[in-house]
Scaffold this motif. Structure first.
Motif, PDB file in Angstrom:
ATOM      1  N   GLY B 185       0.787  -1.230   0.000  1.00  0.00           N
ATOM      2  CA  GLY B 185       0.000   0.000   0.000  1.00  0.00           C
ATOM      3  C   GLY B 185       0.809   1.266   0.000  1.00  0.00           C
ATOM      4  O   GLY B 185       0.277   2.347   0.150  1.00  0.00           O
ATOM      5  N   GLU B 186       2.132   1.168  -0.198  1.00  0.00           N
ATOM      6  CA  GLU B 186       2.920   2.409  -0.178  1.00  0.00           C
ATOM      7  C   GLU B 186       2.704   3.180  -1.460  1.00  0.00           C
ATOM      8  O   GLU B 186       2.530   2.614  -2.529  1.00  0.00           O
ATOM      9  N   VAL B 187       2.729   4.509  -1.291  1.00  0.00           N
ATOM     10  CA  VAL B 187       2.426   5.381  -2.423  1.00  0.00           C
ATOM     11  C   VAL B 187       3.712   5.906  -3.021  1.00  0.00           C
ATOM     12  O   VAL B 187       4.584   6.388  -2.311  1.00  0.00           O
ATOM     13  N   TYR B 188       3.824   5.801  -4.363  1.00  0.00           N
ATOM     14  CA  TYR B 188       4.992   6.351  -5.040  1.00  0.00           C
ATOM     15  C   TYR B 188       4.544   7.351  -6.085  1.00  0.00           C
ATOM     16  O   TYR B 188       3.358   7.513  -6.346  1.00  0.00           O
ATOM     17  N   HIS B 189       5.510   8.020  -6.717  1.00  0.00           N
ATOM     18  CA  HIS B 189       5.166   9.023  -7.724  1.00  0.00           C
ATOM     19  C   HIS B 189       6.116   8.891  -8.887  1.00  0.00           C
ATOM     20  O   HIS B 189       7.311   8.663  -8.699  1.00  0.00           O
ATOM     21  N   THR B 190       5.569   9.076 -10.123  1.00  0.00           N
ATOM     22  CA  THR B 190       6.419   8.860 -11.283  1.00  0.00           C
ATOM     23  C   THR B 190       7.556   9.863 -11.343  1.00  0.00           C
ATOM     24  O   THR B 190       8.630   9.570 -11.864  1.00  0.00           O
ATOM     25  N   THR B 191       7.337  11.096 -10.830  1.00  0.00           N
ATOM     26  CA  THR B 191       8.403  12.100 -10.920  1.00  0.00           C
ATOM     27  C   THR B 191       9.124  12.311  -9.588  1.00  0.00           C
ATOM     28  O   THR B 191      10.339  12.373  -9.541  1.00  0.00           O
TER      29      THR B 191
END
Lengths: 141, 480
Positions: B185-191
């Motif tokens: 459930g960890e949130v990542y970001h493309t940038t």
């Protein structure tokens, strides 16, 4: 409740707050807390929480057996207190002094009236009366 | 004479003990709990409360618009503070609860869960041993004012509320790049926050509802609700801008969560101001004494007063003054103890400066029983000190003191006759500064919880900073 003056000046704005104040009075919570805090800063234990747990456990047991409440003032303290009020050693104190002493010990209900007719209150009277009131206060917890 | 009525002098150990062991705070929290729950058996309730000993555990709400980074911050804080994380998702996914199963079916059918059900789930979860003993961080709840009021009615109240905020445009764009790791459930970001592990990279999925229109709709909903939730938490709220790198947001959040709010506990200030000469100690001490009525104790002045008053101890000090030698520590400490034990110092508190200057003197102060409860180190760079001190001038005719840069003399006539104090020459100042810095690091280590202040600002700014250090309780250190 003897320490009611602590809450006298509160302005209660809602029904819930009034209920809360009634709860405090019914269970004499403020008297209990003042007693606990006084013992705490008098004995100054290294571990305050354990000390409080101890005291509360003792009170709980004492409620059932009706003896041996943890008291800050014992007999010798009462005798000393009487002697401070009676420096010339007449053997008795006036009702006014008696009233002030009870207020300081936290044993006087604010609307209670001391019998002003009795002119003299001897050392034994004083001690017995204070003990009786203390017992009455503790049994209310 | 009725001695029971006279003004009593409380032995000074009692308030010191109270401050040291936070007795006021213990009693305050206990009374609060009694009033909220109003148990029929107060003594048993108090016994249970004291045994739990969870006054200081984290109780945090984290609120914010979608894509503000709530989940990331909440997870990092949980790991750091060792508390339980509670979100709407993990309340529903709880396997051990019947209510959760019901909620899961409703959620599966894409309907909104009723508030009352959410509250039951929350109450159930917070009654868990883990939450009670280690604290909790609630993320994304309450969503509306109704929920906020219901939480309050249950007796659940946070100690810190963090609200993340950022401009809408930033959030909409940021949400487009959101990716989730389905494992944990960890949130990542493309940038901004791309995982370094290639395996994690391959697993990442884009969650539903991150298109621009979706995000804009959710943002509108959020703004409608948040303005009505914020007034419920007036004194414990902090808004942190999430339009900055994640680590910065986390650092601010962590500092805030460790800080303590202003308390009503009785507090006698015993302040120590340390810093090189010219850092502004005397000025700050004077401001503090003036505003709060505490006693300004300047070590240098005390010694000079002792000499001038021809007292016994003054006789000891006088030969050292005459030969311009350093007065020995033992004598100084005696004069100091004398002053600090007086009734006005005990009653109103004191602010000390000019002593101790090295570790020996600090140990002496400690063994005399006068440890300060706030220690400030004023940091001023060398050039500023030189500028402040070497440009001081005095007018011999009027006695007026000027500073060539900060308070220049009004007329040329005065300026011509100005004189400089021999102690204010650059060489002497440099010697004093070097002496201070030689001993300062040992001194910093000796005291716990030193507060560092940037002394290179105008006096009132420095004063406000010192004030906030005194008025607020010291921040709790995270014990892992």
């Amino acid at each position: 409740m003897a320490f009611e003056f602590l809450t006298r000046r509160l302005e209660l704005t809602s029904l819930r707050e009034e209920e809360a104040l009634m709860y405090l009075e019914k269970h004499r919570v403020l008297d209990l807390l003042v007693n606990l805090t006084s013992s705490l800063i008098f004995y100054q234990p290294e571990k305050p929480r354990d000390f409080l747990l101890n005291m509360l456990a003792r009170i709980k047991i004492a409620k059932i057996t009706a003896v041996d409440f943890p008291c800050l003032m014992d007999d010798s303290n009462l005798v000393s207190m009487f002697e401070i009020m009676d420096p010339t050693n007449q053997g008795f104190i006036t009702p006014v002094q008696y009233r002030e002493a009870l207020k300081n010990l936290g044993l006087l209900d604010p609307d209670e009236v001391i019998d002003e007719d009795k002119e003299v209150i001897t050392r034994d009277d004083f001690r017995d009366d204070v003990n009786k009131r203390t017992l009455k206060m503790w049994s209310a917890f | 004479m009725d001695a029971t009525r006279a003004p009593h002098q409380i032995p000074v150990e009692m308030p010191q003990y109270g401050e040291q062991h936070h007795i006021f705070e213990i009693m305050q929290v206990m009374l609060q709990e009694l009033l909220i729950h109003q148990p029929e058996e107060p003594i048993q309730f108090m016994l249970n409360h004291l045994r739990r000993d969870n006054d200081m555990v984290p109780r945090i709400f984290i609120l914010g618009p979608p894509a503000s980074g709530k989940t990331t911050i909440a997870m990092w804080l949980c790991k750091h503070l060792n508390a339980s994380l509670i979100t709407k998702q993990n309340l529903i996914r709880n396997e051990f609860s019947i209510i959760a199963a019901k909620a899961a079916t409703i959620f599966g059918a894409n309907q909104a869960i009723p508030d009352s059900m959410l509250m039951e789930l929350l109450e159930e979860r917070l009654a868990n041993d883990e939450c009670v003993s280690k604290g909790w961080i609630l993320e994304g709840i309450p969503e509306t004012r109704e929920q906020a009021l219901m939480i309050q009615t249950c007796g659940i109240s946070p100690r810190h509320v963090i609200v993340l905020s950022a401009p809408d445009t930033v959030l909409i764009e940021r949400n487009l790049g959101k990716r989730i790791d389905p494992f944990n459930g960890e949130v990542y970001h493309t940038t901004f926050d791309w995982p370094s592990d290639a395996e994690v990279q391959s697993r990442l999925m884009a969650p539903l509802g991150i298109s621009e229109q979706e995000t804009a709709k959710r943002l509108m909903e959020y703004h409608k609700n948040i303005t009505r939730i914020l007034p419920s938490y007036p004194k414990i709220l902090k808004v942190i801008s999430s339009d900055q790198p994640c680590v910065d947001v986390f650092y601010q959040a962590l500092t805030y969560v460790q800080s303590q709010h202003r308390s009503n506990a009785p507090f006698t200030p015993k302040i120590l101001l340390c810093g090189p000469t010219g850092s502004g100690k005397s000025l700050q001490a004077a401001l503090l004494a003036h505003k709060y009525g505490i006693i300004n104790v300047c070590c240098g002045h005390l010694l000079k007063e002792a000499v001038a008053s021809n007292s016994n101890i003054g006789e000891f000090i006088r030969p050292f003054f005459e030969q311009e030698m350093q007065v020995p520590d033992q004598i100084i400490i005696r004069v100091l103890i004398n002053r600090l034990s007086k009734q006005d110092c005990i009653r109103y508190g004191w602010v000390l400066h000019g002593f101790p200057q090295d570790l020996n003197q600090a140990t002496l102060l400690d063994s005399a029983g006068f440890m300060p409860n706030r220690v400030f180190f004023l940091n001023v760079p060398y050039d500023s000190v030189i500028e402040r001190l070497t440009l001081r001038r005095t007018d011999p005719a009027t006695g007026e003191r000027y500073h060539l840069m900060y308070k220049p003399p009004p007329t040329m006539q005065i300026q011509e006759r100005l004189m400089q104090h021999p102690e204010d020459t650059e060489e002497k100042v440099k010697l004093k500064i070097d002496a201070f810095y030689r001993n300062s690091s040992l001194l910093e280590d000796f005291f716990n919880d030193v507060i560092y202040v940037n002394g290179d600002q105008d006096p009132y700014t420095v004063f406000e900073y010192i004030e906030s250090g005194i008025i607020l309780p010291l921040p709790t250190k995270v014990t892992l």
